[in-house]
Design a protein around this motif. Structure first.
Motif, PDB file in Angstrom:
ATOM      1  N   ASP A 259       0.837  -1.266  -0.116  1.00  0.00           N
ATOM      2  CA  ASP A 259       0.260   0.005   0.102  1.00  0.00           C
ATOM      3  C   ASP A 259       0.823   1.203  -0.037  1.00  0.00           C
ATOM      4  O   ASP A 259       0.286   2.386   0.102  1.00  0.00           O
ATOM      5  CB  ASP A 259      -1.104  -0.070   1.132  1.00  0.00           C
TER       6      ASP A 259
ATOM      7  N   LYS B   1       1.278   6.071  -8.140  1.00  0.00           N
ATOM      8  CA  LYS B   1       0.586   5.758  -6.814  1.00  0.00           C
ATOM      9  C   LYS B   1       0.944   6.811  -5.949  1.00  0.00           C
ATOM     10  O   LYS B   1       1.710   6.822  -5.042  1.00  0.00           O
ATOM     11  CB  LYS B   1       0.817   4.569  -6.475  1.00  0.00           C
TER      12      LYS B   1
ATOM     13  N   LEU C 137       2.284  -1.586 -11.396  1.00  0.00           N
ATOM     14  CA  LEU C 137       0.854  -1.507 -11.421  1.00  0.00           C
ATOM     15  C   LEU C 137       0.482  -2.928 -10.694  1.00  0.00           C
ATOM     16  O   LEU C 137      -0.708  -2.803  -9.874  1.00  0.00           O
ATOM     17  CB  LEU C 137       0.035  -1.457 -12.874  1.00  0.00           C
TER      18      LEU C 137
END
Length: 191
Positions: A85, A170, A178
């Motif tokens: 994340d 991101k 990705l």
């Protein structure tokens, strides 16, 4: 005592006399990634502090579950500090730069990532996917360069798979795969 045993005893004494911890001498690390295994041979003789630092992170499990968060196809792949994340893992204090050790940023070499502060490397590292001599201290803009501390001895095909993944942005991060490329586990390999 055999000649081999005497040589190994002498080598161990020489390493200790040089101030290199035995845990950092001639280490091999396997990175089990989501795209395959990469084996790194670390050079404790030329980059003792950097190798010791990297080995401590491996032994602590720091790299397990991190991703290659920055991938530039004709430059390098960088990992060791971010989770999928893009949260940064906590690190220990930075280490002293060991870029003038005679090792060069050539294809397959592994070096420490850092900020503009030469002595800011912690856990993040990168693998050069081509010769990047401009990152060596002698050729770098800032005169400091990036410390090479080992090389890939198996799995360059995996490094090449990683360098060819599709990337994008991101949040504030650029060149992020990705589909996350995860370091599932980093382990010291017994010889």
């Amino acid at each position: 005592m055999t000649l081999r045993h005497r040589l190994l005893t002498w080598l161990g004494a020489a390493i200790l006399a040089a101030g290199i911890p035995l845990s950092a001498a001639a280490q091999t690390v396997k990175l089990a990634t989501s795209l395959g295994d990469i084996v790194l041979e670390l050079d404790a003789a030329k980059a003792p502090k950097t190798v010791e630092n990297f080995v401590q992170y491996v032994q602590a499990g720091h790299y397990d579950g991190t991703v290659f968060h920055r991938v530039i196809e004709n430059f390098m792949i960088q990992g060791g500090g971010m989770t999928p994340d893009m949260s940064e893992r906590p690190t220990r204090a930075p280490i002293t730069l060991e870029s003038r050790n005679g090792l060069s940023n050539v294809r397959g070499s592994v070096a420490m990532a850092r900020t503009s502060d030469p002595n800011s490397a912690t856990a993040q590292f990168f693998i050069n996917v081509k010769d990047n001599a401009f990152l060596d201290a002698a050729n770098s803009r800032d005169g400091n360069g990036y410390a090479v501390f080992g090389k890939v001895t198996a799995g360059m095909d995996v490094v090449d798979k990683i360098r060819n993944v599709k990337t994008g942005n991101k949040g504030p991060h650029q060149n992020v795969p990705l589909e996350p490329v995860t370091i599932k586990k980093a382990t010291l390999v017994e010889k």
